[in-house]
Design a protein around this motif. Structure first.
Motif, PDB file in Angstrom:
ATOM      1  N   HIS A   1      47.735 -19.373  -3.204  1.00  0.00           N
ATOM      2  CA  HIS A   1      47.179 -19.116  -4.558  1.00  0.00           C
ATOM      3  C   HIS A   1      47.836 -17.952  -5.117  1.00  0.00           C
ATOM      4  O   HIS A   1      47.614 -17.609  -6.336  1.00  0.00           O
ATOM      5  CB  HIS A   1      45.582 -18.681  -4.375  1.00  0.00           C
TER       6      HIS A   1
ATOM      7  N   ALA B   1      34.707 -28.051  -8.124  1.00  0.00           N
ATOM      8  CA  ALA B   1      35.537 -27.817  -7.017  1.00  0.00           C
ATOM      9  C   ALA B   1      36.163 -29.216  -6.429  1.00  0.00           C
ATOM     10  O   ALA B   1      37.452 -28.740  -5.931  1.00  0.00           O
ATOM     11  CB  ALA B   1      34.629 -27.210  -6.076  1.00  0.00           C
TER      12      ALA B   1
ATOM     13  N   TYR C   1      42.221 -22.117  -2.485  1.00  0.00           N
ATOM     14  CA  TYR C   1      41.427 -20.975  -2.903  1.00  0.00           C
ATOM     15  C   TYR C   1      40.556 -21.118  -1.479  1.00  0.00           C
ATOM     16  O   TYR C   1      40.239 -22.065  -0.951  1.00  0.00           O
ATOM     17  CB  TYR C   1      40.592 -21.030  -4.106  1.00  0.00           C
TER      18      TYR C   1
ATOM     19  N   SER D   1      40.638 -20.865 -12.949  1.00  0.00           N
ATOM     20  CA  SER D   1      41.103 -22.213 -13.081  1.00  0.00           C
ATOM     21  C   SER D   1      41.756 -22.481 -14.271  1.00  0.00           C
ATOM     22  O   SER D   1      42.440 -23.596 -14.303  1.00  0.00           O
ATOM     23  CB  SER D   1      39.979 -23.319 -12.954  1.00  0.00           C
TER      24      SER D   1
ATOM     25  N   THR E   1      31.883 -22.639  -9.794  1.00  0.00           N
ATOM     26  CA  THR E   1      31.435 -23.156 -11.012  1.00  0.00           C
ATOM     27  C   THR E   1      30.865 -22.613 -11.880  1.00  0.00           C
ATOM     28  O   THR E   1      29.863 -21.528 -11.490  1.00  0.00           O
ATOM     29  CB  THR E   1      30.813 -24.578 -10.291  1.00  0.00           C
TER      30      THR E   1
ATOM     31  N   CYS F   1      38.418 -18.378  -7.016  1.00  0.00           N
ATOM     32  CA  CYS F   1      38.703 -18.616  -8.278  1.00  0.00           C
ATOM     33  C   CYS F   1      37.434 -18.983  -9.156  1.00  0.00           C
ATOM     34  O   CYS F   1      36.543 -19.627  -8.370  1.00  0.00           O
ATOM     35  CB  CYS F   1      39.499 -19.884  -8.221  1.00  0.00           C
ATOM     36  N   TYR F   2      37.274 -18.845 -10.353  1.00  0.00           N
ATOM     37  CA  TYR F   2      36.127 -19.284 -11.010  1.00  0.00           C
ATOM     38  C   TYR F   2      36.641 -20.211 -12.150  1.00  0.00           C
ATOM     39  O   TYR F   2      37.891 -20.191 -12.661  1.00  0.00           O
ATOM     40  CB  TYR F   2      35.266 -17.883 -11.879  1.00  0.00           C
ATOM     41  N   GLU F   3      35.646 -21.147 -12.315  1.00  0.00           N
ATOM     42  CA  GLU F   3      35.892 -22.240 -13.478  1.00  0.00           C
ATOM     43  C   GLU F   3      36.168 -21.605 -14.756  1.00  0.00           C
ATOM     44  O   GLU F   3      34.887 -21.000 -15.337  1.00  0.00           O
ATOM     45  CB  GLU F   3      34.871 -23.305 -13.217  1.00  0.00           C
TER      46      GLU F   3
ATOM     47  N   GLY G   1      36.210 -23.268  -0.090  1.00  0.00           N
ATOM     48  CA  GLY G   1      37.579 -23.888  -0.084  1.00  0.00           C
ATOM     49  C   GLY G   1      38.355 -23.924   1.255  1.00  0.00           C
ATOM     50  O   GLY G   1      37.296 -24.086   2.332  1.00  0.00           O
TER      51      GLY G   1
ATOM     52  N   TYR H   1      35.573 -21.316  -4.735  1.00  0.00           N
ATOM     53  CA  TYR H   1      35.512 -21.576  -6.088  1.00  0.00           C
ATOM     54  C   TYR H   1      34.011 -21.482  -6.532  1.00  0.00           C
ATOM     55  O   TYR H   1      33.358 -22.064  -6.077  1.00  0.00           O
ATOM     56  CB  TYR H   1      36.226 -22.974  -6.002  1.00  0.00           C
TER      57      TYR H   1
ATOM     58  N   CYS I   1      39.243 -29.651  -8.569  1.00  0.00           N
ATOM     59  CA  CYS I   1      40.457 -28.557  -8.388  1.00  0.00           C
ATOM     60  C   CYS I   1      40.918 -28.930  -6.867  1.00  0.00           C
ATOM     61  O   CYS I   1      42.237 -28.998  -6.992  1.00  0.00           O
ATOM     62  CB  CYS I   1      39.746 -27.454  -8.324  1.00  0.00           C
TER      63      CYS I   1
END
Length: 137
Positions: free
Chosen positions: A62, A22, A40, A12, A45, A74-76, A53, A43, A25
């Motif tokens: 994306h 999330a 995404y 992210s 966190t 996606c990773y935070e 998502g 996601y 985002c």
């Protein structure tokens, strides 16, 4: 269901010490990028929670030129405290990402696991070598 050939991992671009939930985002993608929803499909966190998502049946937003045949994860995180690229995945995120990828590979056995950077070298995202890390998955 769409034909899925790629599982694309993202970060992210959130610095260490900062949070991007999330929902935050999703809101950013809708308000600022003018997407219909978060771009995404998943996601993750920092606490390792996997947030859904877009539904898998829906094309993501994306990775330019690859959305139609991919799933975006996606990773935070992804930046150090100074805003420079860094693998900031927590142990919880690493475990959740591995479990999610295993499940997705069962469902889409021919899909390749790649990072955003592998498809767009101008991006550092996801700030670690996905191909190397998940080569045996």
């Amino acid at each position: 269901m769409r034909t899925i050939t790629l599982l694309i991992i993202h970060c992210s671009a959130t610095p260490e010490g900062k949070s991007l939930s999330a929902e935050a985002c999703r809101e950013d993608h809708i308000r600022h990028r003018r997407f219909r929803d978060i771009g995404y499909h998943f996601y993750i966190t920092r606490d390792g929670e996997i947030h859904r998502g877009r539904p898998l049946e829906k094309v993501g937003a994306h990775c330019l030129n690859h959305n139609a045949h991919s799933i975006g994860i996606c990773y935070e995180g992804g930046l150090d405290i100074d805003g420079l690229p860094k693998d900031t995945r927590t142990l919880a995120q690493q475990g959740s990402l591995l479990a999610l990828l295993r499940e997705l590979r069962r469902r889409f056995p021919k899909a390749l696991i790649v990072g955003h950077h592998d498809l767009n070298p101008m991006k550092e995202c996801p700030c670690f070598n996905c191909v190397k890390e998940y080569t045996d998955l």
